[in-house]
Enzyme design. Sequence first.
Site, PDB file in Angstrom:
ATOM      1  N   SER A   7       0.848  -1.192   0.000  1.00 31.63           N
ATOM      2  CA  SER A   7       0.000   0.000   0.000  1.00 31.63           C
ATOM      3  C   SER A   7       0.882   1.240   0.000  1.00 31.63           C
ATOM      4  O   SER A   7       1.630   1.487   0.959  1.00 31.63           O
ATOM      5  CB  SER A   7      -0.906   0.006   1.230  1.00 31.63           C
ATOM      6  OG  SER A   7      -1.462   1.293   1.382  1.00 31.63           O
ATOM      7  N   HIS A  32      -1.219  -1.403  -4.048  1.00 26.49           N
ATOM      8  CA  HIS A  32      -2.528  -1.082  -3.485  1.00 26.49           C
ATOM      9  C   HIS A  32      -2.600   0.440  -3.290  1.00 26.49           C
ATOM     10  O   HIS A  32      -1.727   1.034  -2.653  1.00 26.49           O
ATOM     11  CB  HIS A  32      -2.639  -1.808  -2.138  1.00 26.49           C
ATOM     12  CG  HIS A  32      -3.941  -1.702  -1.451  1.00 26.49           C
ATOM     13  ND1 HIS A  32      -5.005  -2.548  -1.709  1.00 26.49           N
ATOM     14  CD2 HIS A  32      -4.372  -0.854  -0.470  1.00 26.49           C
ATOM     15  CE1 HIS A  32      -6.022  -2.240  -0.916  1.00 26.49           C
ATOM     16  NE2 HIS A  32      -5.665  -1.209  -0.160  1.00 26.49           N
ATOM     17  N   ASP A  34      -4.889   3.478  -1.905  1.00 30.59           N
ATOM     18  CA  ASP A  34      -6.014   3.789  -1.021  1.00 30.59           C
ATOM     19  C   ASP A  34      -6.578   5.159  -1.353  1.00 30.59           C
ATOM     20  O   ASP A  34      -5.938   6.176  -1.090  1.00 30.59           O
ATOM     21  CB  ASP A  34      -5.538   3.769   0.436  1.00 30.59           C
ATOM     22  CG  ASP A  34      -5.232   2.357   0.912  1.00 30.59           C
ATOM     23  OD1 ASP A  34      -6.145   1.518   0.866  1.00 30.59           O
ATOM     24  OD2 ASP A  34      -4.080   2.099   1.312  1.00 30.59           O
ATOM     25  N   GLY A 141      -9.039   3.897   6.990  1.00 25.16           N
ATOM     26  CA  GLY A 141      -8.772   5.337   7.141  1.00 25.16           C
ATOM     27  C   GLY A 141      -7.305   5.678   7.334  1.00 25.16           C
ATOM     28  O   GLY A 141      -6.865   6.733   6.913  1.00 25.16           O
ATOM     29  N   PHE A 142      -6.576   4.772   7.950  1.00 24.31           N
ATOM     30  CA  PHE A 142      -5.184   5.091   8.285  1.00 24.31           C
ATOM     31  C   PHE A 142      -4.306   3.851   8.190  1.00 24.31           C
ATOM     32  O   PHE A 142      -4.773   2.736   8.438  1.00 24.31           O
ATOM     33  CB  PHE A 142      -5.089   5.645   9.717  1.00 24.31           C
ATOM     34  CG  PHE A 142      -5.944   6.859   9.914  1.00 24.31           C
ATOM     35  CD1 PHE A 142      -5.479   8.120   9.545  1.00 24.31           C
ATOM     36  CD2 PHE A 142      -7.232   6.738  10.403  1.00 24.31           C
ATOM     37  CE1 PHE A 142      -6.287   9.245   9.674  1.00 24.31           C
ATOM     38  CE2 PHE A 142      -8.054   7.855  10.548  1.00 24.31           C
ATOM     39  CZ  PHE A 142      -7.580   9.106  10.180  1.00 24.31           C
ATOM     40  N   GLY A 143      -3.038   4.075   7.863  1.00 26.35           N
ATOM     41  CA  GLY A 143      -2.065   2.996   7.928  1.00 26.35           C
ATOM     42  C   GLY A 143      -1.558   2.846   9.356  1.00 26.35           C
ATOM     43  O   GLY A 143      -1.846   3.672  10.229  1.00 26.35           O
ATOM     44  N   GLY A 144      -0.852   1.775   9.591  1.00 25.59           N
ATOM     45  CA  GLY A 144      -0.167   1.599  10.871  1.00 25.59           C
ATOM     46  C   GLY A 144      -1.034   1.196  12.049  1.00 25.59           C
ATOM     47  O   GLY A 144      -0.607   1.285  13.199  1.00 25.59           O
ATOM     48  N   GLY A 176      -2.881  -3.911   9.249  1.00 28.33           N
ATOM     49  CA  GLY A 176      -2.130  -4.518  10.346  1.00 28.33           C
ATOM     50  C   GLY A 176      -1.306  -5.730   9.966  1.00 28.33           C
ATOM     51  O   GLY A 176      -0.941  -6.536  10.824  1.00 28.33           O
ATOM     52  N   GLY A 196       1.190  -1.886   4.144  1.00 22.39           N
ATOM     53  CA  GLY A 196       1.665  -0.516   3.949  1.00 22.39           C
ATOM     54  C   GLY A 196       2.879  -0.235   4.802  1.00 22.39           C
ATOM     55  O   GLY A 196       4.022  -0.236   4.318  1.00 22.39           O
ATOM     56  N   SER A 197       2.645  -0.026   6.091  1.00 19.39           N
ATOM     57  CA  SER A 197       3.778   0.333   6.952  1.00 19.39           C
ATOM     58  C   SER A 197       4.799  -0.796   7.045  1.00 19.39           C
ATOM     59  O   SER A 197       6.007  -0.537   7.133  1.00 19.39           O
ATOM     60  CB  SER A 197       3.290   0.767   8.340  1.00 19.39           C
ATOM     61  OG  SER A 197       2.288  -0.082   8.803  1.00 19.39           O
TER      62      SER A 197
HETATM   63  C1  DX5 Z   1      -6.371   1.544   5.619  1.00 19.21           C
HETATM   64  C2  DX5 Z   1      -5.954   1.179   4.239  1.00 19.21           C
HETATM   65  C3  DX5 Z   1      -4.803   0.281   4.170  1.00 19.21           C
HETATM   66  C4  DX5 Z   1      -3.517   0.790   4.770  1.00 19.21           C
HETATM   67  C5  DX5 Z   1      -2.902  -0.401   5.452  1.00 19.21           C
HETATM   68  O1  DX5 Z   1      -7.600   2.135   5.556  1.00 19.21           O
HETATM   69  O2  DX5 Z   1      -7.018   0.586   3.523  1.00 19.21           O
HETATM   70  O3  DX5 Z   1      -4.571  -0.174   2.836  1.00 19.21           O
HETATM   71  O4  DX5 Z   1      -2.604   1.302   3.839  1.00 19.21           O
HETATM   72  O5  DX5 Z   1      -1.856   0.033   6.205  1.00 19.21           O
HETATM   73  P1  DX5 Z   1      -1.029  -0.943   7.164  1.00 19.21           P
HETATM   74  O6  DX5 Z   1      -0.515  -2.051   6.304  1.00 19.21           O
HETATM   75  O7  DX5 Z   1       0.052  -0.043   7.678  1.00 19.21           O
HETATM   76  O8  DX5 Z   1      -1.976  -1.416   8.225  1.00 19.21           O
HETATM   77 ZN    ZN Z   2      -6.552  -0.339   1.556  1.00 19.50          ZN
END
Ligand code: DX5
Ligand code: ZN
Length: 226
Positions: A7, A32, A34, A141-144, A176, A196-197
């Site tokens: 991501s 990916h 977002d 909504g957010f990574g990490g 996650g 992502g992270s």
């Molecule tokens: C969250 C996004 C994810 C995000 C995942 O709403 O849909 O795609 O990038 O981030 P990680 O892998 O850091 O949980």
């Molecule tokens: Zn996503």
Amino acid sequence: MVRISPSILSADPLDLRSDIDRALRSGIDMFHIDVMDGHFVPNITFGLPLVGALSKHLDAQLDVHLMITDPEGYAPLFVKAGADIVTVHVEATEHLDRVLSSIRECGAKCGVTLNPNTPIDALRGVLDRVDLVLIMSVDPGFGGQSFIRGSLERVRELVRMRDDLGVDVPIEIDGGMTPLTVPDVVEAGVDIVVAGSAVFSANGRDIEKNIEALRQGIRQGLDRRN
Ligand code: DX5
Ligand code: ZN
């Protein structure tokens, strides 16, 4: 084979090209993206111009996750911009069938996803008409954020439903994912891991090493699955 879809939400926005190239050199063949509208989720991210630019310059699949309210109008535009897969939330539209069909009609694969508290049964009616199912393992909504453990049982439930209906749709999971959480979700049956992270910001941004660690997690999960 279980694939990784990094991501780019967690990539360095000022160094996106180089982050993506490093992942490509590690054998990654899909990304990916977002898309958030500040309404369906409390964050605003990327739009059509970025998908257009990536599609023009990258030889990789673009896996676009729309976290936007009423995606009917925008989904076809993301296909035209170059998305290979467009995934919409069941919670975001009153017209799920219509939006999924329009994605396919425009020439992309269509995916469906649901928030962690939406019953898996919401997928039953469309499972034979989608190219991908995305299980959110965090609130979007957010990574990490931390992996919601209950997602494991949701993956198993979806695998059972897929078997019952005799359809062969790939299952992707998002949220996650780390080398520690990946083995369990792979064992439960996922086909694509979004990270992502764990790819772009963990371990001092050592992208190559991070991808290898996730692959090792995938191998552990596959060993346990068989
Ligand atoms: C969250 C996004 C994810 C995000 C995942 O709403 O849909 O795609 O990038 O981030 P990680 O892998 O850091 O949980
Ligand atoms: Zn996503």
